[in-house]
Design a protein around this motif. Structure first.
Motif, short mmCIF file in Angstrom:
data_model
loop_
_atom_site.label_atom_id
_atom_site.label_comp_id
_atom_site.label_asym_id
_atom_site.label_seq_id
_atom_site.Cartn_x
_atom_site.Cartn_y
_atom_site.Cartn_z
N HIS A 77 3.16 11.54 -28.76
CA HIS A 77 3.31 12.09 -30.10
C HIS A 77 2.38 11.43 -31.11
N ASP A 78 2.03 10.17 -30.85
CA ASP A 78 1.12 9.48 -31.77
C ASP A 78 -0.34 9.73 -31.42
N GLY A 79 -0.60 10.58 -30.43
CA GLY A 79 -1.96 10.90 -30.02
C GLY A 79 -2.53 10.00 -28.96
N SER A 80 -1.82 8.96 -28.55
CA SER A 80 -2.32 8.05 -27.54
C SER A 80 -2.05 8.59 -26.14
N CYS A 81 -2.75 8.00 -25.17
CA CYS A 81 -2.55 8.38 -23.78
C CYS A 81 -1.75 7.28 -23.09
#
Length: 296
Positions: A168-172
């Motif tokens: 959700h925070d854009g990280s993988c």
């Protein structure tokens, strides 16, 4: 692209999650999109850094123009009265230019009592030159991608990565740290400007026409030499002589020439892209060791 990393149970390659529609992601520098496993058609295509290769400089090709060809006369008009004073009969000689000079049977054959004079049509030069065929836009360079639906197992014949959506925070998440961003490929809307030719200049078309009373072209009635494109001539015919054969040949066959109105066909239009999509992919390029496709 794919490479088997190794064999053994100690490899901890994460499986894709099942709650966010995992995909098999094919990535390449060429737009030769593969067929998805199981022939699935619900794929997603994208691209990144797409542009025309700099060596083409947005040019499609160099324009050229064909010659304005000369054409032999394909008919005469046979008149029943002297001095070509009536409407006459159109007498065709199909195939006069193939090859020039051969004996052609007229259609129709004109009997002697209906043949008093003849109008000789001139050779012609094409009114326009044919421009180069329409060019296709130059190839695109960049990075191309196709995301195929996950089919429940890894397909070793499909050279792709196993990918999931970012957090959700854009990280993988760990294990899926290879990050790719592509914009949706909508369409390549580029075309090439058409090539156009200016009017013909120069050239010279001159014909010789020989008329015969027989279909074997052995009994010549009239020989008209040096007929240019500007002339339409009327000739009297010998009394009581039919018109049955003809020979037509070029005395001069020099096509006109045309210059392109624009030297180069240029790219017109753009590529169309949609929203950006991010993929988090397994750092393992081949994960067959965990899906039962490896021998070790």
């Amino acid at each position: 692209m794919a490479a088997l990393l190794g064999c053994g149970a100690d490899l901890e390659i994460p499986r894709p999650r099942t709650d966010d529609h995992p995909v098999l992601l094919w990535v390449s520098k060429t737009p030769d999109f593969p067929i998805c496993p199981d022939g699935r058609l619900d794929y997603w295509d994208g691209w990144a850094d797409v542009r025309t290769d700099p060596q083409y400089q947005n040019e499609c090709g160099t324009c050229a123009c064909s010659p304005a060809a000369c054409a032999l006369p394909a008919r005469v008009i046979a008149h029943e009265v002297p001095l070509c004073a009536d409407e006459g009969i159109k007498v065709k000689f199909a195939g006069a230019a193939d090859p020039p000079g051969h004996c052609i049977e007229t259609s129709p054959l004109v009997p002697g009592d209906a043949f008093a004079s003849v109008t000789i049509r001139p050779p012609t030069m094409a009114l326009a030159c044919r421009p180069s065929d329409q060019f296709a836009p130059p190839p695109l360079s960049g990075t191309f991608a196709r995301a195929c639906p996950w089919i429940g197992e890894y397909d070793a014949d499909f050279e792709g990565l196993v990918c999931i959506a970012p957090e959700h925070d854009g990280s993988c998440r760990p294990g899926f740290s290879a990050r790719f961003e592509f914009r949706e490929k909508i369409r390549d809307a580029r075309t090439c400007t058409p090539c156009e030719c200016a009017k013909p200049t120069g050239g010279s078309c001159v014909a010789d026409v020989l008329l015969f009373s027989d279909t074997s072209c052995s009994d010549m009635l009239i020989s008209i030499n040096g007929i240019g494109t500007e002339e339409e001539l009327c000739y009297g015919a010998p009394a009581d002589s039919p018109l049955a054969g003809v020979r037509v040949v070029f005395a001069r066959d020099e096509p006109g020439t045309c210059s392109p109105k624009a030297t180069v066909s240029m790219v017109d239009g753009t590529i169309e892209s949609g929203e950006t999509r991010t993929f988090c992919c397994s750092s393992a390029e081949v994960v067959e060791v965990i899906y039962g496709n490896a021998d070790n």
